[in-house]
Design a protein around this motif. Sequence first.
Motif, mmCIF file in Angstrom:
data_model
loop_
_atom_site.group_PDB
_atom_site.id
_atom_site.type_symbol
_atom_site.label_atom_id
_atom_site.label_comp_id
_atom_site.label_asym_id
_atom_site.label_seq_id
_atom_site.Cartn_x
_atom_site.Cartn_y
_atom_site.Cartn_z
ATOM 1 N N SER A 92 0.741 -0.999 -0.058
ATOM 2 C CA SER A 92 0.031 -0.161 0.110
ATOM 3 C C SER A 92 0.848 1.070 0.018
ATOM 4 O O SER A 92 0.670 2.064 -0.507
ATOM 5 N N ALA A 93 1.853 1.223 0.941
ATOM 6 C CA ALA A 93 2.973 2.480 0.823
ATOM 7 C C ALA A 93 3.444 2.443 -0.508
ATOM 8 O O ALA A 93 3.616 3.863 -1.009
ATOM 9 N N VAL A 94 4.070 1.655 -1.300
ATOM 10 C CA VAL A 94 4.512 1.733 -2.426
ATOM 11 C C VAL A 94 3.712 2.371 -3.567
ATOM 12 O O VAL A 94 3.991 3.222 -4.279
ATOM 13 N N VAL A 95 2.406 1.728 -3.620
ATOM 14 C CA VAL A 95 1.435 2.541 -4.239
ATOM 15 C C VAL A 95 0.915 3.913 -4.127
ATOM 16 O O VAL A 95 0.827 4.700 -5.152
ATOM 17 N N LEU A 96 0.876 4.228 -2.869
ATOM 18 C CA LEU A 96 0.620 5.725 -2.641
ATOM 19 C C LEU A 96 2.032 6.574 -2.784
ATOM 20 O O LEU A 96 1.645 7.648 -3.454
ATOM 21 N N LEU A 97 3.077 6.131 -2.509
ATOM 22 C CA LEU A 97 4.184 6.702 -2.963
ATOM 23 C C LEU A 97 4.399 7.116 -4.498
ATOM 24 O O LEU A 97 4.669 8.099 -4.989
ATOM 25 N N ALA A 98 3.963 6.073 -5.124
ATOM 26 C CA ALA A 98 4.129 6.199 -6.699
ATOM 27 C C ALA A 98 3.131 7.074 -7.182
ATOM 28 O O ALA A 98 3.321 7.872 -8.037
ATOM 29 N N ALA A 99 1.767 7.165 -6.699
ATOM 30 C CA ALA A 99 0.809 8.084 -6.998
ATOM 31 C C ALA A 99 1.235 9.466 -6.843
ATOM 32 O O ALA A 99 1.205 10.183 -7.582
ATOM 33 N N VAL A 100 1.874 9.578 -5.746
ATOM 34 C CA VAL A 100 2.346 11.081 -5.303
ATOM 35 C C VAL A 100 3.485 11.396 -6.157
ATOM 36 O O VAL A 100 3.537 12.703 -6.582
ATOM 37 N N ALA A 101 4.399 10.367 -6.361
ATOM 38 C CA ALA A 101 5.582 10.864 -7.252
ATOM 39 C C ALA A 101 5.161 11.179 -8.931
ATOM 40 O O ALA A 101 5.520 12.224 -9.132
ATOM 41 N N LEU A 102 4.126 10.435 -9.163
ATOM 42 C CA LEU A 102 3.669 10.495 -10.506
ATOM 43 C C LEU A 102 3.035 11.984 -10.777
ATOM 44 O O LEU A 102 3.272 12.764 -11.774
ATOM 45 N N SER A 103 2.547 12.295 -9.794
ATOM 46 C CA SER A 103 1.706 13.671 -9.931
ATOM 47 C C SER A 103 2.613 14.935 -9.723
ATOM 48 O O SER A 103 2.414 15.779 -10.129
ATOM 49 N N LEU A 104 3.599 14.552 -8.844
ATOM 50 C CA LEU A 104 4.676 15.536 -8.594
ATOM 51 C C LEU A 104 5.541 15.769 -9.766
ATOM 52 O O LEU A 104 5.918 16.921 -10.167
ATOM 53 N N PHE A 105 6.042 14.599 -10.351
ATOM 54 C CA PHE A 105 7.144 14.849 -11.314
ATOM 55 C C PHE A 105 6.529 15.049 -12.884
ATOM 56 O O PHE A 105 7.114 15.629 -13.765
ATOM 57 N N ILE A 106 5.324 14.520 -12.892
ATOM 58 C CA ILE A 106 4.634 14.845 -14.374
ATOM 59 C C ILE A 106 3.592 15.790 -14.711
ATOM 60 O O ILE A 106 3.747 16.812 -15.467
ATOM 61 N N TRP A 107 2.758 16.063 -13.484
ATOM 62 C CA TRP A 107 1.810 17.211 -13.439
ATOM 63 C C TRP A 107 1.528 17.738 -11.987
ATOM 64 O O TRP A 107 0.739 17.108 -11.413
ATOM 65 N N LYS A 108 2.322 18.519 -11.742
ATOM 66 C CA LYS A 108 2.273 18.729 -10.059
ATOM 67 C C LYS A 108 0.962 19.373 -9.553
ATOM 68 O O LYS A 108 0.676 18.951 -8.440
ATOM 69 N N SER A 109 0.388 20.129 -10.247
ATOM 70 C CA SER A 109 -1.020 20.579 -10.054
ATOM 71 C C SER A 109 -2.045 19.195 -9.718
ATOM 72 O O SER A 109 -2.999 19.260 -8.794
ATOM 73 N N LEU A 110 -1.783 18.134 -10.398
ATOM 74 C CA LEU A 110 -2.608 17.100 -10.059
ATOM 75 C C LEU A 110 -2.417 16.681 -8.350
ATOM 76 O O LEU A 110 -3.438 16.095 -7.953
ATOM 77 N N PHE A 111 -1.347 17.108 -7.977
ATOM 78 C CA PHE A 111 -1.015 16.764 -6.452
ATOM 79 C C PHE A 111 -2.181 17.270 -5.530
ATOM 80 O O PHE A 111 -2.330 16.908 -4.772
#
Length: 303
Positions: A39-58
């Motif tokens: 679960s932690a890996v999935v959550l971290l991946a979602a946060v990382a993708l939002s920050l690095f690809i389209w930060k406003s999605l965060f």
Amino acid sequence: MSVPAPAADGSGSSGKVGGDKPTKDHGRAGRDLKAAILSAVVLLAAVALSLFIWKSLFILIVATAVVVAVWELRKGLLAKGIDLPEQPLMAGGVVMVVVAYAWGAEALVTATAVTALVTMLWLLRRGVDGYVKTATGSVFTLVYLPFLGSFVALMLAEGGTWDETGIDDGVKGIITFVLVTIASDIGGYVAGVLFGRHPMAPVISPKKSWEGFAGSAIFTITAGVLLVVLLLDADWWVGVALGVITVVMATLGDLCESVIKRDLGVKDMSQVIPGHGGLMDRLDSLLATIAPIWLLLHYAVFN
């Protein structure tokens, strides 16, 4: 927003209290670590993708976390006869996150005051009986969840708003905030499991130990110095201050969450995150640390 390390034994900043329902014994860890890690890996991946690809999605992730957390707390407070008005709290919480990101701290304060007033007016529809109790619980929820959560949006805004400029100051600030809080959890977990002997607060959180707190301090200060020097390119003493602030506030945040759950008679606020319990069970340290961390970085690093 909720991306801490796998649930700990309670010796660091993530100790949890027991509940009435029988649960599977997972040893000193107190959790299903395989599910927690996944679960932690999935959550971290979602946060990382939002920050690095389209930060406003965060910001959408933060707003969603606020809505889910309000739902969880309302569900828990029903056990005490407090029926929070979800609609104004959820809608106002989302507005608070957005205005904090778009217009800063002054707008956040204004949105918080307006949401509090609207919520109290909303409760007038229910009549006089129980008004003070429910209004008090609503304002508590407003400050504890969307107000503190909105400081994450303030942190992200350090790099500019709505401009997707890659790994800017705001993204670096979020990375620092998340990783230093994870370090507190991991340090407390490792030291607590290996060396935990002396309870810190046995009445509130029996598994939390002073050895776990020491482990949290060592991990957090080390992580703070490394992140501030290598990622933020700032003075080492800021990293020490960051580590001290984080370990103290994360521990206090976890203890407050433990008191809330003990008073409500629950082990977890919900079961929305496998291996972790509820979203609020993972937000306790993050909510407690974000405001002072933003304040420190805003004035000592970004300005």
